[in-house]
Design a protein around this motif. Structure first.
Motif, PDB file in Angstrom:
ATOM      1  N   ASP A 104      50.780  45.328  49.799  1.00  0.00           N
ATOM      2  CA  ASP A 104      49.493  45.859  50.257  1.00  0.00           C
ATOM      3  C   ASP A 104      49.622  47.368  50.386  1.00  0.00           C
ATOM      4  N   VAL A 105      48.890  48.102  49.554  1.00  0.00           N
ATOM      5  CA  VAL A 105      48.961  49.572  49.563  1.00  0.00           C
ATOM      6  C   VAL A 105      47.617  50.167  49.977  1.00  0.00           C
ATOM      7  N   THR A 106      46.818  49.412  50.757  1.00  0.00           N
ATOM      8  CA  THR A 106      45.511  49.911  51.179  1.00  0.00           C
ATOM      9  C   THR A 106      45.644  51.216  51.957  1.00  0.00           C
ATOM     10  N   SER A 107      46.708  51.327  52.737  1.00  0.00           N
ATOM     11  CA  SER A 107      46.897  52.548  53.533  1.00  0.00           C
ATOM     12  C   SER A 107      47.193  53.764  52.660  1.00  0.00           C
ATOM     13  N   SER A 117      54.258  46.546  38.199  1.00  0.00           N
ATOM     14  CA  SER A 117      53.149  45.793  38.780  1.00  0.00           C
ATOM     15  C   SER A 117      51.836  46.521  38.542  1.00  0.00           C
ATOM     16  N   PRO A 118      50.761  45.776  38.271  1.00  0.00           N
ATOM     17  CA  PRO A 118      49.433  46.408  38.151  1.00  0.00           C
ATOM     18  C   PRO A 118      48.828  46.651  39.521  1.00  0.00           C
ATOM     19  N   LEU A 119      47.840  47.490  39.561  1.00  0.00           N
ATOM     20  CA  LEU A 119      47.110  47.801  40.779  1.00  0.00           C
ATOM     21  C   LEU A 119      45.906  46.877  40.871  1.00  0.00           C
ATOM     22  N   LEU A 120      45.783  46.062  41.938  1.00  0.00           N
ATOM     23  CA  LEU A 120      44.715  45.076  42.095  1.00  0.00           C
ATOM     24  C   LEU A 120      43.860  45.432  43.300  1.00  0.00           C
ATOM     25  N   VAL A 121      42.539  45.246  43.147  1.00  0.00           N
ATOM     26  CA  VAL A 121      41.592  45.536  44.220  1.00  0.00           C
ATOM     27  C   VAL A 121      40.861  44.253  44.557  1.00  0.00           C
ATOM     28  N   HIS A 122      40.899  43.825  45.824  1.00  0.00           N
ATOM     29  CA  HIS A 122      40.195  42.631  46.296  1.00  0.00           C
ATOM     30  C   HIS A 122      39.091  43.055  47.252  1.00  0.00           C
ATOM     31  N   ILE A 123      37.882  42.471  47.097  1.00  0.00           N
ATOM     32  CA  ILE A 123      36.779  42.704  48.042  1.00  0.00           C
ATOM     33  C   ILE A 123      36.420  41.356  48.652  1.00  0.00           C
ATOM     34  N   SER A 127      26.842  33.506  49.909  1.00  0.00           N
ATOM     35  CA  SER A 127      25.506  32.914  49.755  1.00  0.00           C
ATOM     36  C   SER A 127      24.667  33.269  50.969  1.00  0.00           C
ATOM     37  N   PHE A 128      23.459  33.856  50.749  1.00  0.00           N
ATOM     38  CA  PHE A 128      22.595  34.295  51.835  1.00  0.00           C
ATOM     39  C   PHE A 128      21.192  33.727  51.633  1.00  0.00           C
ATOM     40  N   HIS A 129      20.484  33.459  52.729  1.00  0.00           N
ATOM     41  CA  HIS A 129      19.146  32.846  52.704  1.00  0.00           C
ATOM     42  C   HIS A 129      18.084  33.934  52.818  1.00  0.00           C
ATOM     43  N   ASP A 130      17.241  34.053  51.782  1.00  0.00           N
ATOM     44  CA  ASP A 130      16.137  35.015  51.763  1.00  0.00           C
ATOM     45  C   ASP A 130      16.649  36.405  52.171  1.00  0.00           C
ATOM     46  N   HIS A 131      16.028  36.977  53.194  1.00  0.00           N
ATOM     47  CA  HIS A 131      16.392  38.327  53.636  1.00  0.00           C
ATOM     48  C   HIS A 131      17.373  38.307  54.813  1.00  0.00           C
ATOM     49  N   GLU A 132      17.941  37.121  55.124  1.00  0.00           N
ATOM     50  CA  GLU A 132      18.899  37.031  56.227  1.00  0.00           C
ATOM     51  C   GLU A 132      20.269  37.434  55.689  1.00  0.00           C
ATOM     52  N   ILE A 133      20.464  38.734  55.509  1.00  0.00           N
ATOM     53  CA  ILE A 133      21.697  39.244  54.923  1.00  0.00           C
ATOM     54  C   ILE A 133      22.387  40.157  55.937  1.00  0.00           C
ATOM     55  N   SER A 134      23.617  39.823  56.255  1.00  0.00           N
ATOM     56  CA  SER A 134      24.431  40.694  57.105  1.00  0.00           C
ATOM     57  C   SER A 134      25.883  40.283  56.887  1.00  0.00           C
ATOM     58  N   THR A 135      26.621  41.104  56.185  1.00  0.00           N
ATOM     59  CA  THR A 135      28.015  40.759  55.894  1.00  0.00           C
ATOM     60  C   THR A 135      28.837  42.029  55.834  1.00  0.00           C
ATOM     61  N   LEU A 136      30.110  41.913  56.143  1.00  0.00           N
ATOM     62  CA  LEU A 136      31.041  43.027  56.120  1.00  0.00           C
ATOM     63  C   LEU A 136      31.927  42.878  54.886  1.00  0.00           C
ATOM     64  N   LEU A 137      31.853  43.855  53.978  1.00  0.00           N
ATOM     65  CA  LEU A 137      32.690  43.855  52.789  1.00  0.00           C
ATOM     66  C   LEU A 137      33.960  44.639  53.091  1.00  0.00           C
ATOM     67  N   VAL A 138      35.103  44.022  52.805  1.00  0.00           N
ATOM     68  CA  VAL A 138      36.404  44.621  53.101  1.00  0.00           C
ATOM     69  C   VAL A 138      37.165  44.751  51.794  1.00  0.00           C
ATOM     70  N   CYS A 139      37.600  45.971  51.484  1.00  0.00           N
ATOM     71  CA  CYS A 139      38.335  46.255  50.253  1.00  0.00           C
ATOM     72  C   CYS A 139      39.831  46.353  50.579  1.00  0.00           C
ATOM     73  N   THR A 140      40.658  45.527  49.888  1.00  0.00           N
ATOM     74  CA  THR A 140      42.112  45.532  50.059  1.00  0.00           C
ATOM     75  C   THR A 140      42.753  45.822  48.718  1.00  0.00           C
ATOM     76  N   VAL A 141      43.740  46.738  48.682  1.00  0.00           N
ATOM     77  CA  VAL A 141      44.373  47.163  47.440  1.00  0.00           C
ATOM     78  C   VAL A 141      45.835  46.714  47.465  1.00  0.00           C
ATOM     79  N   TYR A 142      46.270  46.082  46.334  1.00  0.00           N
ATOM     80  CA  TYR A 142      47.646  45.595  46.214  1.00  0.00           C
ATOM     81  C   TYR A 142      48.294  46.257  45.011  1.00  0.00           C
ATOM     82  N   TYR A 143      49.587  46.547  45.176  1.00  0.00           N
ATOM     83  CA  TYR A 143      50.400  46.984  44.052  1.00  0.00           C
ATOM     84  C   TYR A 143      51.446  45.900  43.850  1.00  0.00           C
ATOM     85  N   GLY A 144      51.111  45.010  42.926  1.00  0.00           N
ATOM     86  CA  GLY A 144      51.936  43.817  42.786  1.00  0.00           C
ATOM     87  C   GLY A 144      51.722  42.930  43.991  1.00  0.00           C
ATOM     88  N   LEU A 145      52.808  42.677  44.745  1.00  0.00           N
ATOM     89  CA  LEU A 145      52.709  41.843  45.937  1.00  0.00           C
ATOM     90  C   LEU A 145      52.548  42.673  47.191  1.00  0.00           C
TER      91      LEU A 145
END
Length: 843
Positions: free
Chosen positions: A790-793, A757-763, A770-788
């Motif tokens: 979840d190996v984020t830990s 299995s390949p190593l896949l990274v999802h954000i 989609s954000f309006h002008d300077h109204e930006i506030s979002t939480l980016l979450v990175c999840t790592v998979y080895y095949g099926l």
């Protein structure tokens, strides 16, 4: 020498029985297109010298003359790219000869002969500098070429820049004269390259050897008793192999003499010598210094760039089988078999031996008629040339002649007797012509006895006598005009003295006349001491004394009018003062005098008897007429009260009808806060709708790891399939927002046919993408998979990076967040940014 040819070309050019073709091409839609012309003959003429000896500062136009068979396209004034092709196995390989502008063709319908010149002819006009002097020659070259629209290649020696300083601003010089000046300063000559650019250069070894069987004997040359040296050259033989040749020459450049002026304007001669200094170049050049002359004489060179110091060559001419790769200024190596013994520097060379000598192409001619021949000639003298004198400032400070070799485009003559003369530029001190047809005449002074033409356009004309049968003049200013008959749509005169005027219609803004007789006159304004008219129709009449038998006027305005008897159907007057007025009551409205007939202040209390005005005589009294006193609201009933008149006190809210107050009735800061609140609420709703509510993972198993399955395939399932040897598992992800919008990723192969299995990274973004002008506030979450799985830990390190709009990584951005989550706000984004995450994982 042109080098962009194939090895097959280099081999074929050295054979006998060669076959050439020629073509002319015209720029069409950004590329050169063959005109399909049948070219029966073509002659190319170019060179580096306009004199019979070697020199600096030559500026020569190359020309091409070709004969066409029944041409069917426009020729005169068109710029063509001329090419000569060598047939190789029946297919021509083309060599460009240059860009040439055609002159007027000559000939009949069957054959047409055309002479054309390269872009050097564009520099014939006067040059007007746009730069400040003193200036470098590089800067002047740029300015001159930009002025005349010609590309350029800055001078180099051994692939390094070569420049000098021009102290004197060239005023009144043609572009060609300035280029000659620069060539003298740099110790070079100027040519136009095959792609139409200006280039300054010196003589270069072409590496081309011409053996005895490639030219027609005998080769014309100077006697060998003038031989002054032997040079070592590297050149190519007929097979293209580089060999070393020792060549003899009859001329060696050992001396430079330049006549110039010092800082005090005195004529001086600068000299640089080597050896005995017997042979050399003498020339004149303003702004030359001893250092520059020394640098030019001793400059370094490569094997291909010949040095000026001790430059040696054979003076002579050779006609040989043509090679279109050779340029003006190239040095060819000629090998000659002696038919009789010669003595060179005391050494006898026996008959049958071979001698080798270089000939620089100071004059180069190609002739094409199916085959191709060439003529190469060099010039030189055994002794130093005569030094030219420099004239004073009144003669443009220096006398330089940019000589035309082989073809002349600049004509200066005392007398010409010819049936036809065609010249691009002619400077004539005195022209005496019986008949002259001139398309455009620009003259400071012209004395012409008679002009006869269909159309004459003059900005300014001064003439003692003008006799014209018919003349249409937009603006005419004359001190005296004598007209038998004058018809004008619009005639303006500051002062006109007219003995007799007959006009069907005359409109005057101002008229002053002792006597005016008119059957009918429509006059806007009339000012005069005495005016007597049988009939007058005036819009405005002003006169000290006016006597009219009959006067009809729409408007009569008089500051003072003494009228004995006035009869009027109606009189409208702002102010009327009369000692006596008899008014018929039948002409008074309703047999009463209204206030409209009484001017303000005309009737005062002194004119009104006590008790004569009662309340019964007062009709329609309005409150606006009451300006003083007190009104008791208890006895006054108000039917309609305008809110504009309420300026104090408080209005009970029960008195305000529902819906009577809108946003535009509120203060601007209140409405602004309400609008901002609505916008914020809209943004919050929009962000909530765009936020990801859930993420679904879908799987499918196929036979290929390179061809992605279709997203609409019925085989997709949210349950991951078990591994099957030889098959591949693909995954896609669906993100569903709170509003129900589904975003689907492209399928990704996550399992190989052998189960690896390949190593896949999802954000994932918590607030959508989609954000309006300077109204930006979002939480980016990175999840790592080895095949099926979840190996984020298992990730030991998360590295977050930001890529700017330009595509570069922002080295100054350092986010303090750690782990697989990071909060992005408006302070992290300027215009646009992409966030990346690199992970280190242990499996």
């Amino acid at each position: 020498m042109y080098q962009n040819v194939s090895q097959e070309y280099r081999t074929e050019i050295g054979k006998n029985g060669r076959h050439f073709r020629a073509r002319i091409m015209k720029m069409t839609d950004g590329q050169y297109v063959d005109q399909g012309a049948v070219i029966r003959e073509l002659t190319y003429i170019g060179g580096t010298n306009g004199t019979d000896h070697i020199t600096f500062g030559s500026v020569i136009s190359a020309s091409v003359e070709f004969t066409l068979y029944k041409p069917n396209f426009a020729i005169a004034g068109q710029e063509f790219k001329v090419e000569i092709g060598l047939d190789i196995n029946g297919v021509p390989e083309w060599v460009p000869m240059g860009l040439f502008t055609a002159q007027r063709p000559i000939g009949d319908w069957e054959e047409t002969k055309v002479v054309s010149y390269d872009r050097m002819q564009k520099f014939e006009k006067t040059y007007f500098p746009t730069i400040t002097f003193p200036a470098s020659t590089d800067a002047v070259i740029r300015d001159v070429c930009e002025c005349f629209g010609v590309g350029y290649v800055l001078p180099t020696v051994n692939n390094s820049g070569w420049s000098a300083t021009m102290k004197t601003k060239p005023v009144g010089y043609t572009g060609r004269e300035v280029l000659s000046w620069i060539g003298c300063l740099l110790g070079m000559f100027a040519v136009i390259t095959r792609d139409g650019k200006l280039r300054f250069r010196w003589y270069e070894n072409s590496t081309r050897i011409i053996p005895p069987n490639r030219y027609w004997e005998p080769a014309t040359r100077t006697e060998y008793r003038y031989n002054v040296g032997v040079e070592e050259y590297e050149a190519e033989d007929e097979s293209g192999t580089t060999i070393t040749e020792f060549v003899r020459n009859s001329f060696r450049l050992e001396r430079l003499e330049c006549t110039t002026k010092d800082e005090n304007g005195e004529t001086i001669v600068l000299t640089e010598t080597s050896g005995s200094g017997r042979q050399g170049i003498a020339f004149s050049c303003l702004d030359m210094t001893q250092t520059q002359l020394q640098n030019n004489f001793n400059r370094s060179h490569t094997n291909f760039e010949c040095a000026v110091r001790n430059f040696g060559f054979q003076v002579g001419q050779i006609e040989a089988m043509g090679d279109p790769r050779i340029d003006p200024g190239d040095v060819v190596i000629v090998k000659e078999i002696l038919h009789s013994p010669v003595v060179i520097n005391g050494q006898t060379i026996p008959s049958g031996d071979t001698v080798t000598y270089p000939i620089p192409a100071m004059s180069l001619i190609f002739g094409f008629d199916g085959g191709l021949y060439m003529s190469i000639e060099s010039f030189g003298e055994a002794d130093s040339e005569t030094i030219s004198d420099i004239k004073g400032p009144s003669a443009k400070e220096i006398d330089r002649i940019a000589a035309e070799m082989l073809q002349a485009t600049y004509l200066i003559a005392k007398k010409i007797d010819a049936a036809e003369v065609e010249a691009q530029y002619a400077r004539i001190t005195s022209l005496d012509a019986t008949n002259a047809r001139i398309d455009n005449l620009d003259a400071g002074f012209a004395k012409i006895t008679m002009i006869e033409g269909d159309l004459a356009s003059f900005k300014q004309t001064t003439t003692d006598s003008l006799d014209a049968t018919s003349a249409r003049i937009e603006n005419l200013y004359v001190n005296y005009g004598d007209f038998v008959n004058l018809t004008a749509e619009n005639f303006q005169a500051v002062n006109a003295d007219i003995d007799s005027l007959e006009a069907r219609q005359a409109n005057f803004e101002t008229l002053a006349t002792e006597r005016l007789t008119a059957t009918s006159a429509d006059i806007q304004t009339l000012t005069g001491d005495i005016a007597a008219f049988k009939t007058g129709d005036f819009a405005n009449l002003s006169a000290d004394v006016a006597t009219f038998q009959t006067t009809v006027t729409g408007s009569l305005r008089a500051i003072n009018a003494d009228i004995d008897d006035l009869k009027a159907g109606a009189i409208t007057t702002t102010y009327l003062e009369a000692h006596y007025a008899q008014i018929d009551l039948s002409n008074v409205e309703a047999e009463s005098v209204t206030t409209a007939m009484i001017q303000t202040g005309a009737i005062e209390t002194a004119q009104i008897a006590d008790g004569s005005i009662t309340d019964a005589k007062i009709v329609g009294l309005t409150a606006s007429k009451i300006t003083a006193g007190t009104l008791d609201a208890g006895v006054i009933t108000v039917m309609n009260l305008n809110a504009d008149n309420i300026t104090t006190g408080t209005i009970n809210g029960q008195r305000i009808a529902q819906g009577a107050v809108s946003l535009d009735k509120l203060a601007s800061d209140v409405t602004g806060n309400i609008s901002q609140a609505l916008d914020n609420a809209g943004f919050a709703i929009q962000r909530a709708n765009a936020s990801v509510a859930r993420v679904e993972f879908w799987y499918i198993q196929t036979n290929s790891d390179t061809i992605a399955p279709d997203s609409d395939d019925d085989g997709w399932s949210q349950s991951a399939p078990s591994h099957v040897d030889g098959k591949y598992i693909w995954e896609k992800r669906k993100s569903i927002t709170a509003s129900g919008t589904v975003t689907e990723t492209d399928p990704v192969c996550i399992s190989g046919k052998d189960g690896t299995s390949p190593l896949l990274v999802h954000i994932d973004s918590s607030a959508g993408t989609s954000f309006h002008d300077h109204e930006i506030s979002t939480l980016l979450v990175c999840t790592v998979y080895y095949g099926l799985r979840d190996v984020t830990s298992n990730v030991t390190r998360f590295t977050w990076k930001k890529r700017l709009k330009s595509g570069e990584i922002d080295q100054n951005w350092n986010n303090s967040m750690t782990g697989n989550q990071i909060l992005i706000t408006a302070s992290d984004v300027q215009e646009r940014a992409v966030f990346l995450c690199e992970v280190t994982v242990e499996i």
